[in-house]
Design a protein around this motif. Structure first.
Motif, PDB file in Angstrom:
ATOM      1  N   LEU A   1       0.833  -1.309  -0.166  1.00 23.21           N
ATOM      2  CA  LEU A   1       0.253  -0.025  -0.343  1.00 23.21           C
ATOM      3  C   LEU A   1       0.850   0.966  -0.128  1.00 23.21           C
ATOM      4  O   LEU A   1       0.628   2.290  -0.330  1.00 23.21           O
ATOM      5  CB  LEU A   1      -1.304   0.238   1.007  1.00 23.21           C
ATOM      6  CG  LEU A   1      -2.157  -1.296   1.065  1.00 23.21           C
ATOM      7  CD1 LEU A   1      -2.788  -1.329   1.788  1.00 23.21           C
ATOM      8  CD2 LEU A   1      -3.376  -0.908   0.324  1.00 23.21           C
ATOM      9  N   GLN A   2       2.306   1.128   0.460  1.00 21.47           N
ATOM     10  CA  GLN A   2       2.763   2.531   0.138  1.00 21.47           C
ATOM     11  C   GLN A   2       3.861   2.230  -0.613  1.00 21.47           C
ATOM     12  O   GLN A   2       4.968   3.381  -0.681  1.00 21.47           O
ATOM     13  CB  GLN A   2       4.114   2.241   1.520  1.00 21.47           C
ATOM     14  CG  GLN A   2       3.349   2.622   3.285  1.00 21.47           C
ATOM     15  CD  GLN A   2       2.048   3.970   2.747  1.00 21.47           C
ATOM     16  OE1 GLN A   2       3.421   4.786   3.464  1.00 21.47           O
ATOM     17  NE2 GLN A   2       1.673   3.970   3.982  1.00 21.47           N
ATOM     18  N   LYS A   3       3.448   1.205  -1.538  1.00 13.85           N
ATOM     19  CA  LYS A   3       4.292   1.215  -2.470  1.00 13.85           C
ATOM     20  C   LYS A   3       5.484   1.168  -2.723  1.00 13.85           C
ATOM     21  O   LYS A   3       6.161   1.639  -3.509  1.00 13.85           O
ATOM     22  CB  LYS A   3       3.890   2.165  -3.844  1.00 13.85           C
ATOM     23  CG  LYS A   3       2.293   3.011  -4.194  1.00 13.85           C
ATOM     24  CD  LYS A   3       1.802   4.215  -4.633  1.00 13.85           C
ATOM     25  CE  LYS A   3       0.485   4.132  -4.695  1.00 13.85           C
ATOM     26  NZ  LYS A   3      -0.726   3.271  -6.051  1.00 13.85           N
ATOM     27  N   VAL A   4       5.947   0.796  -1.702  1.00 19.35           N
ATOM     28  CA  VAL A   4       7.993   0.539  -1.962  1.00 19.35           C
ATOM     29  C   VAL A   4       8.007  -0.474  -3.016  1.00 19.35           C
ATOM     30  O   VAL A   4       7.569  -1.529  -3.610  1.00 19.35           O
ATOM     31  CB  VAL A   4       7.840  -0.377  -1.061  1.00 19.35           C
ATOM     32  CG1 VAL A   4       9.389  -0.455  -0.672  1.00 19.35           C
ATOM     33  CG2 VAL A   4       7.670   0.386   0.733  1.00 19.35           C
ATOM     34  N   PRO A   5       9.043  -0.113  -4.047  1.00 16.87           N
ATOM     35  CA  PRO A   5       9.810  -0.467  -4.506  1.00 16.87           C
ATOM     36  C   PRO A   5       9.410  -2.279  -4.493  1.00 16.87           C
ATOM     37  O   PRO A   5       9.574  -3.309  -5.234  1.00 16.87           O
ATOM     38  CB  PRO A   5      10.893  -0.210  -5.448  1.00 16.87           C
ATOM     39  CG  PRO A   5      10.552   1.007  -4.326  1.00 16.87           C
ATOM     40  CD  PRO A   5       9.980   1.000  -3.093  1.00 16.87           C
ATOM     41  N   PHE A   6      11.031  -2.496  -3.251  1.00 16.31           N
ATOM     42  CA  PHE A   6      10.849  -3.869  -2.917  1.00 16.31           C
ATOM     43  C   PHE A   6      10.616  -4.379  -1.931  1.00 16.31           C
ATOM     44  O   PHE A   6      10.772  -3.720  -0.833  1.00 16.31           O
ATOM     45  CB  PHE A   6      12.675  -4.642  -3.136  1.00 16.31           C
ATOM     46  CG  PHE A   6      12.724  -4.320  -5.003  1.00 16.31           C
ATOM     47  CD1 PHE A   6      12.355  -4.789  -5.637  1.00 16.31           C
ATOM     48  CD2 PHE A   6      14.095  -3.216  -4.675  1.00 16.31           C
ATOM     49  CE1 PHE A   6      12.908  -5.294  -6.774  1.00 16.31           C
ATOM     50  CE2 PHE A   6      14.318  -3.085  -6.283  1.00 16.31           C
ATOM     51  CZ  PHE A   6      14.122  -4.233  -7.429  1.00 16.31           C
ATOM     52  N   VAL A   7      10.099  -5.886  -1.454  1.00 12.88           N
ATOM     53  CA  VAL A   7       9.597  -6.123  -0.099  1.00 12.88           C
ATOM     54  C   VAL A   7      10.760  -7.041  -0.536  1.00 12.88           C
ATOM     55  O   VAL A   7      10.630  -8.160  -0.890  1.00 12.88           O
ATOM     56  CB  VAL A   7       8.504  -6.291  -0.748  1.00 12.88           C
ATOM     57  CG1 VAL A   7       8.590  -7.126   1.234  1.00 12.88           C
ATOM     58  CG2 VAL A   7       7.335  -5.256  -0.179  1.00 12.88           C
ATOM     59  N   LEU A   8      11.349  -7.597   1.306  1.00 10.06           N
ATOM     60  CA  LEU A   8      12.492  -8.787   0.943  1.00 10.06           C
ATOM     61  C   LEU A   8      11.168  -9.799   2.145  1.00 10.06           C
ATOM     62  O   LEU A   8      11.646  -9.006   2.816  1.00 10.06           O
ATOM     63  CB  LEU A   8      13.737  -8.952   1.124  1.00 10.06           C
ATOM     64  CG  LEU A   8      14.429  -7.228   0.344  1.00 10.06           C
ATOM     65  CD1 LEU A   8      15.459  -7.491   0.477  1.00 10.06           C
ATOM     66  CD2 LEU A   8      13.975  -8.112  -0.909  1.00 10.06           C
ATOM     67  N   VAL A   9      10.983 -10.901   2.215  1.00  8.80           N
ATOM     68  CA  VAL A   9      10.592 -11.595   3.119  1.00  8.80           C
ATOM     69  C   VAL A   9      11.960 -12.361   3.269  1.00  8.80           C
ATOM     70  O   VAL A   9      12.569 -12.836   2.457  1.00  8.80           O
ATOM     71  CB  VAL A   9       9.251 -12.448   2.719  1.00  8.80           C
ATOM     72  CG1 VAL A   9       9.091 -13.241   3.359  1.00  8.80           C
ATOM     73  CG2 VAL A   9       9.009 -11.704   2.266  1.00  8.80           C
TER      74      VAL A   9
END
Length: 645
Positions: free
Chosen positions: A593-601
């Motif tokens: 929702l915050q439109k972050v380019p990359f999310v790392l799990v």
């Protein structure tokens, strides 16, 4: 269409005008921009308009951009017809076409309601069904004035007095029982206005002066067919979804606090970080191009603004003077007088020129309460201003360099399509312009020479220059095809004379420098607002306030997540770790929702192999990669200022 573009075969020294709907149609309410012909006397006419000279004539097709504005201007007359049939007490102002549709300014003591707008649209359909012919007539100016004065049409009287001369013939367009003072052109009949809609009503002061009558501006739009009309409203839905005011709140970028005052922007941490990136980039580019960074006060003595001419020519856009101990002071609306004082502080030789001063300076302008709009129209903003002091021989090279700089700025932030306008003076308007005719002609010629040499197509807009000189305005086209006025390059031969600026020439004599004003963001606030809407808040990697979001699957993976965070930050990336005791999917959703380019799990598998599971904005889950490989990819995107993602 049966409308033609005509251009005199002989050069035209100045534009002429006949009616209140003429000229530059996408400038809402600006008289100077609505009454002039295009450069060289080029204008649009319909078959009822007389030709009194030899001209080059080109028939318009429906695919011509100007053709749609002819339909929209005719739709404005259809709307005015409907308004007077339903509300005969209404007094008419003007009804130009715009890039988005058309509007008509009217005076009526009773506000129009939503039901009234629906009734107007329904009556417009009746006017279209009657298929009334648009008939052009001419009559003596004095007759027109007498008729309109008798009818109490104060706005029509003003337009005739302002834009025609005693002894002139004025043009009128009639359809059915409706008559309007107008230059045209129009489609042959009201039946040609097939696809239209009345959209809204807003307030507008007569002549833009809040001391005058409160008008009502009724907006509408029109297209050649219903398919295009439907596509237009779908596009409006997309525009609504990109509204920078909504996204600014959703992404926590900025706010406007009513307790502090309208039109004043509070930059929140994430918005402030983007602003820092923008400003740092701009300062680095300026220094690389030989500019010197300067800073000037926010407030200066009123006498300085009198010398510059702003106190006279720009006073209505300035905040009122403040009486202090030793004199009256005014908040600065522009940075130029401050830069002039820096130049004047020490003697200059021709060897010292050009002097290029750049400042990201806060300025303050009094915008009327009804005109402010989020970041796009504010009362306090930061102008990426620069002023170049040079010899007359250097001016064209400096202007060319400014145009090149503007091109690089806009491309760097992801814009690839532009439209250029050359704004010139109206030699008949002695109220709003200073300087001698030969200086204006020389300045305009220099700007034209630069644009022609670079092969840049442009439209000349008479009467839209700054009071001190002509200017080149570069309008970018965003992802939705909207035009935004941002970058400007302005020639100034007046302020150096007003402030008695000098340099010692090679001949040992004193000479007068000339001056270039240029702003490439235009203002940081407006540019940022355009960026938000262009990218729908999904900023490219190098601008994103948070570039990478980290999601540990459980608390036992926090140690590895912190180690990843440290590695990413050491590589220069902006990282946010969500260490809350929440489910993994909830954390991922929040970053999305915050439109972050990359999310790392990160879970057991990733911790054991020094890897990360990558989710990319707009693409979703891309699987696991080594941490080193991800860092190389992310840093490469930042350094390349990539606009992918």
């Amino acid at each position: 269409m049966v409308v033609a573009r005509v251009k005199p075969l002989k050069p035209v020294s100045a534009p002429t005008s006949e009616g209140p709907d003429a000229g530059h149609p996408d400038s809402e309410g600006s008289e100077a921009s609505m009454y002039g012909a295009a450069a060289g006397g080029e204008r649009l006419v319909d078959l009822s308009a007389p030709l009194t000279e030899d001209v080059a004539l080109e028939l318009l097709k429906e695919t011509d951009e100007a053709s749609l504005k002819v339909v929209r201007h005719s739709a404005a007359h259809v709307m005015a017809t409907a308004i007077l049939e339903l509300f005969p007490e209404t007094k008419l102002g003007h009804g130009p076409a715009t890039d988005a549709g058309f509007f008509y300014d009217v005076y009526r003591e009773t506000p129009f309601s939503e039901d009234d707008l629906a009734a107007i649209e329904k009556r417009m359909a009746d006017v279209v069904a009657r298929d009334e012919t648009f008939v052009r007539e001419e009559e003596p100016r004095e007759q027109g004035l007498a008729d309109y004065e008798k009818q109490g049409e104060f706005m029509k009287v003003h337009f005739i007095e302002r834009f025609t001369k005693p002894g002139d013939e004025i043009s009128l367009y009639k359809n059915g029982n409706f008559t309007d003072f107008c230059r045209g052109p129009h489609v042959p009949s009201t039946g040609r206005v097939k696809a239209f809609k009345v959209t809204s009503v807003a307030g507008a002061y007569w002549l833009g002066d809040e001391k005058n009558q409160q008008l009502q501006r009724i907006y509408g739009t029109a297209f050649f067919n219903s398919k295009d009309l439907e596509a237009h409203f779908k596009r409006l839905e997309e525009i609504k979804a990109r509204d920078h005011r909504v996204l600014g709140k959703q992404l926590d970028l900025f706010s406007i606090q009513e307790v502090a005052g309208a039109g004043l922007i509070f930059w929140h941490p994430k918005g402030g970080l983007i602003r820092k990136v923008m400003e740092d980039w701009m300062r680095d580019q300026c220094i690389r191009r030989g500019y010197q960074m300067v800073f000037t006060p926010h407030i200066m003595r009123r006498e300085l603004w009198k010398v510059s001419g702003h106190d006279g020519y720009y006073a209505e856009n300035m905040y009122p003077p403040m009486e202090l101990d030793d004199a009256e002071y005014r908040l600065k609306p522009m940075n130029c007088p401050g830069h002039i004082l820096i130049y004047k502080n020490s003697p200059k030789s021709y060897r010292d020129l050009p002097q290029r001063y750049a400042e990201l300076g806060n300025v303050y302008r009094y915008e009327r309460s009804g005109t402010m709009h989020g970041l796009l129209r504010v009362r306090g903003f930061t102008q990426d201003d620069a002023h170049i002091f040079c010899t007359p021989e250097q001016i064209e090279g400096e202007i060319a360099a400014c145009v090149e700089f503007a091109d690089e700025v806009l491309h760097a932030f992801g814009f690839t399509e532009f439209k250029v306008e050359l704004s010139t003076w109206d030699p008949k308007d002695t109220k709003n312009y200073v300087g001698k005719a030969e200086h204006w002609e020389g300045a305009v010629a220099s700007l034209k020479k630069v644009l022609d040499a670079k092969g840049i197509a442009y439209r000349e807009i008479p009467g839209e220059a700054a009071f001190y000189g002509p200017k080149i305005d570069i309008k970018l086209v965003d992802v939705l095809g909207r035009l935004w006025q941002l970058s400007t390059v302005q020639f100034d031969f007046n302020l150096p004379q007003r402030f008695e600026l000098e340099y010692t020439g090679e001949d040992g004599e004193k000479h007068r420098p000339v001056m270039v004003h240029r702003a490439l963001f235009g203002s940081v606030e407006r540019f940022f607002g355009v960026l938000i809407e262009h990218y729908a808040g999904a900023f490219p990697m190098w601008l994103a306030p948070v570039q990478v979001g980290l999601v540990p699957i459980s608390e036992k993976h926090l140690e590895y997540a912190n180690a990843v965070k440290a590695r990413l930050e050491a590589a220069g990336l902006r990282v946010e770790l969500d260490a809350r005791n929440e489910k993994m999917n909830a954390k991922i959703r929040e970053f999305t929702l915050q439109k972050v380019p990359f999310v790392l799990v990160m879970g057991d598998k990733e911790a054991a192999s020094e890897a990360v599971s990558v989710r990319t904005r707009g693409k979703g889950d891309e699987g696991s990669v080594s941490l080193d490989a991800f860092i190389e990819r992310a840093v490469g995107l930042v350094k390349g200022q990539g606009v992918a993602l």
